[in-house]
Enzyme design. Structure first.
Site, mmCIF file in Angstrom:
data_model
loop_
_atom_site.group_PDB
_atom_site.id
_atom_site.type_symbol
_atom_site.label_atom_id
_atom_site.label_comp_id
_atom_site.label_asym_id
_atom_site.label_seq_id
_atom_site.Cartn_x
_atom_site.Cartn_y
_atom_site.Cartn_z
ATOM 1 C CG HIS A 495 -1.745 1.186 1.422
ATOM 2 N ND1 HIS A 495 -3.105 1.171 1.271
ATOM 3 C CD2 HIS A 495 -1.430 2.473 1.761
ATOM 4 C CE1 HIS A 495 -3.599 2.383 1.501
ATOM 5 N NE2 HIS A 495 -2.593 3.182 1.815
ATOM 6 C CD GLU A 496 1.666 3.665 3.673
ATOM 7 O OE1 GLU A 496 1.922 4.735 3.079
ATOM 8 O OE2 GLU A 496 0.615 3.495 4.303
ATOM 9 C CG HIS A 499 0.334 6.385 -0.631
ATOM 10 N ND1 HIS A 499 -0.681 7.171 -1.124
ATOM 11 C CD2 HIS A 499 -0.199 5.719 0.434
ATOM 12 C CE1 HIS A 499 -1.767 6.999 -0.393
ATOM 13 N NE2 HIS A 499 -1.512 6.120 0.555
ATOM 14 C CG HIS A 502 -0.007 8.891 -6.821
ATOM 15 N ND1 HIS A 502 -1.117 9.181 -6.044
ATOM 16 C CD2 HIS A 502 -0.224 9.546 -7.991
ATOM 17 C CE1 HIS A 502 -1.940 9.952 -6.729
ATOM 18 N NE2 HIS A 502 -1.422 10.188 -7.905
#
Length: 708
Positions: A495-496, A499, A502
């Site tokens: 998940h991190e 980010h 992104h």
């Protein structure tokens, strides 16, 4: 807990003006924060940066920024896109650099001195921001560009114009002088209290640790976990005892294994009441005051409540949309929660539990029931998830397969704490696109949870490539055993890193539109879609290997994980829904309603009862008094974003599954259409272009959560 706290810290890039030292003072001449780092990609030079550098650097940076803003305001030429908005994008670089480094350190590796500086500088920065966004002459120039001829300005430039104009209006640029003065006082006090809340929470979390005298009381834990508890107790000056740390969320992972019910209750109580003890770490007065301040602020700006003001630039747009969204999930959730609770109560009773199942019992009996029903033992599973392997052979391997990225560790750049690592990020064409820092292990100086942020923001205008880091709170290994994590923690790492991608793939001209500078209810979608790839067979097989033997996880154990994926989903969803409801309850108050509240716990219970989510067996993921997201980290009225984005990510992932799954072509499409777009397009347009759906379809989330 399938969704972790993404502490995507937002450090304001445009802050301005207060009195301070002159930037030319001799005392500032050797301050490394006042000039761009000469290290690769402007990576922070932590070997040179000292605590005493920050406050002078903040003051000098604000003064410099003020001079740059004054230059824009006093320009005698007619306002243009270049001399006003592009000039603003170029301004404040010193202050941005200082802020990025400082606020990331105060979350990842704070100390008393840094906290004192944070408490001093936060209200100054709030006033500094107001000096920009409440500046009549500056707004007149921005408005002139907004209303003027935009011929020749490209799409990103047009988005920048709209964003600036909207930001000024939201910030109160249209208020009269008297109301602007009132707003500035509210903003200043809010900044002070938010900082105080965050600092108290770190201290309260450490102080809430449970001390256990007898090893027998820890029956059910592994020898490695017991050894870690002994080491932590020794470090805390309690040698010969055992220390159980309290993590940021209400539920504690350790409760799933502890056989001693009394100790389980002690641990949960320590979590639930960490900031409600009437001591120096009690946050309840801050919560009450912040709720009132925000209601007053909303009214001043012409809105019925804070949520209505805050949601203007989100995908949801209004509180009514959010309430309808939550209801659409809560309705099918309720019978599922009742069914799960009844089944678990019956199971626990058969196991010898006397009385009712409590929140302290839930994870324990759910773990036993899952093990019995699916043959899945969490401790057995953890033996195959070595943190370093999950990072290198899982996360990095996924990035190579999906995007063609490679990562090379380097040891020539200074770091801010032990165990922080740095990697070059190399694109599929061999060109370096950025730097990636990891800080994965818990320490007392770190805030709870996990998050991503930038040391340096990507921007073609400023000639910057992204320097990004991920922070987690995993337990370090002891006695020769590596750090072993559970599958929820595995998905947190994916998940991190989503980010991080992104931010890495950002391809914007202007820094304020770059990377993760997007709406709260969109920013979690790029991260959450990458969680799915943790179970991609090729990826999973590459990292899920026993820490001792290096043998891959047996196929039958992998199948057990898949079979059990939908088990106990009601709990995880219920605690999330409760937290979302609390956020909206606090921020949907009128001024009069906020002023009438005197008891935080009572309001919390009443708010949850009102929406049918009060359930002592399933307490909120965060109670009001330790809800860092909404009182300290910018998620006020926005905690729903995790669930909202989960709908988006499931829709996007289903498109990928239907079109060949994890392959380079799909990765490139995801990169081109979502991950590299920053805040340059309407988010609904981006979503529709990728998925082909005219609007988000909640059915994919309900299926993923086992509710349909």
């Amino acid at each position: 807990m399938s969704k972790k706290f993404v502490f995507a810290i937002s450090v304001m890039a445009l802050l301005t003006a207060c009195n301070g030292s002159k930037s030319g003072d001799t005392a500032l001449s050797d301050n490394p924060l006042l000039t761009k780092s000469t290290l690769f990609l402007e990576a922070p030079d932590f070997d040179k940066i000292k605590t005493e550098h920050f406050m002078p650097a903040f003051k000098a940076g604000m003064e410099q920024h003020l001079a740059e803003i004054d230059s824009i305001v006093n320009n005698t030429e007619a306002p243009t896109f270049e001399n006003t908005l592009v000039a603003m994008e170029r301004s404040g670089q010193t202050l941005t650099r200082v802020s990025n480094i400082f606020f990331n350190l105060t979350s990842a590796n704070t100390n008393d001195d840094l906290q004192k500086i944070e408490e001093e500088v936060s209200p100054l920065l709030a006033a500094h921001s107001d000096a920009i966004y409440l500046n009549d002459k500056l707004f007149a120039r921005v408005k002139a560009v907004y209303e003027g001829d935009k011929t020749g300005i490209d799409a990103e430039g047009l988005k920048l114009i709209q964003e600036y104009y909207d930001r000024f209006v939201r910030s109160g640029a249209n208020l009269n002088a008297e109301d602007k003065a009132k707003l500035m006082e509210l903003n200043k006090e809010e900044a002070t209290l938010s900082t105080d809340f965050g600092n108290k929470l770190i201290t309260a979390g450490n102080a809430a640790a449970v001390i256990v005298s007898s090893k027998d009381s820890l029956d059910g834990l592994t020898e490695a976990e017991i050894a870690k508890a002994a080491d932590d107790a020794k470090a805390a000056g309690k040698e010969g005892k055992y220390l159980i740390n309290i993590t940021n969320t209400t539920q504690q992972d350790i409760l799933a294994s502890l056989n001693n019910r009394t100790i389980r209750q002690r641990v949960l109580d320590a979590s639930l009441y960490r900031t409600e003890k009437g001591d120096s770490n009690d946050t309840q007065a801050i919560v009450l005051r912040l709720a009132k301040l925000r209601a007053q602020k909303a009214r001043l700006l012409g809105f019925p409540n804070y949520a209505a003001w805050k949601l203007q630039n989100q995908m949801a747009k209004t509180p009514e949309t959010v309430f309808a969204f939550i209801k659409s999930i809560a309705t099918p959730y309720a019978p599922s929660a009742q069914k799960d609770a009844a089944a678990l109560q019956a199971y626990a009773k058969a196991q010898g539990l006397e009385g009712d199942l409590t929140a302290a019992d839930w994870s324990y009996y759910a773990n036993k029931m899952r093990k019995e029903k699916y043959g899945l033992d969490e401790n057995e599973v953890k033996q195959y998830f070595v943190t370093d392997s999950v990072l290198k052979n899982g996360v990095f391997f996924m990035a190579q397969k999906l995007y063609g990225l490679t990562f090379k560790e380097r040891n020539d750049l200074p770091v801010y704490a032990e165990d922080v690592r740095v990697f070059d990020v190399i694109d599929h064409d061999g060109k370096q696109i950025g730097l990636f820092y990891t800080d994965l292990y818990r320490r007392p100086t770190k805030s709870g949870g996990a998050w991503m942020s930038n040391w340096v923001e990507q921007s073609h205008l400023l000639g910057q490539k992204p320097v990004i880091y991920n922070v987690c709170n995993y337990t370090k290994g002891t006695n020769g055993q590596p750090s072993l994590i559970n599958f929820d923690e595995v998905t947190t790492l994916f998940h991190e890193f989503g980010h991080a991608l992104h931010g890495m793939f950002a391809n914007q001209q202007y820094p304020s539109l770059s990377g993760t500078n997007v709406a709260r209810d969109f920013v979690e979608m790029p991260s959450q879609i990458h969680e799915h790839f943790a179970m991609e067979p090729e990826v999973f097989a590459n990292y899920a290997k026993h820490w001792k033997t290096q043998e891959p996880m047996p196929a039958d154990l992998v199948q057990k994980i898949k079979d059990a994926a939908g088990f106990n989903q009601a709990y995880a969803l219920g605690e999330n829904l409760a937290a979302v409801s609390l956020d909206l309850a606090w921020h949907s108050l009128t001024v009069e309603e906020a002023e009438a509240i005197t008891d935080v716990a009572k309001f919390e219970e009443e708010a949850l009862r009102k929406v049918g989510l009060y359930n002592p067996q399933i307490p909120p993921r965060y109670r009001s008094s330790y809800f860092r997201h909404i009182w300290s980290n910018g998620y006020a009225s926005g905690y729903y974003a995790y669930l909202w984005s989960e709908v988006l990510d499931n829709n996007a992932y289903q498109w990928m599954v239907a079109n060949g799954g994890m392959k380079l072509e799909n990765g490139q499409r995801l990169r081109d259409m979502i991950l590299s777009r920053g805040n340059t397009q309407d988010f609904n347009t981006i979503f529709t272009a990728f998925t082909g759906l005219q609007k988000p379809d909640i059915k994919d989330l309900l299926r993923a959560r086992g509710l349909q």
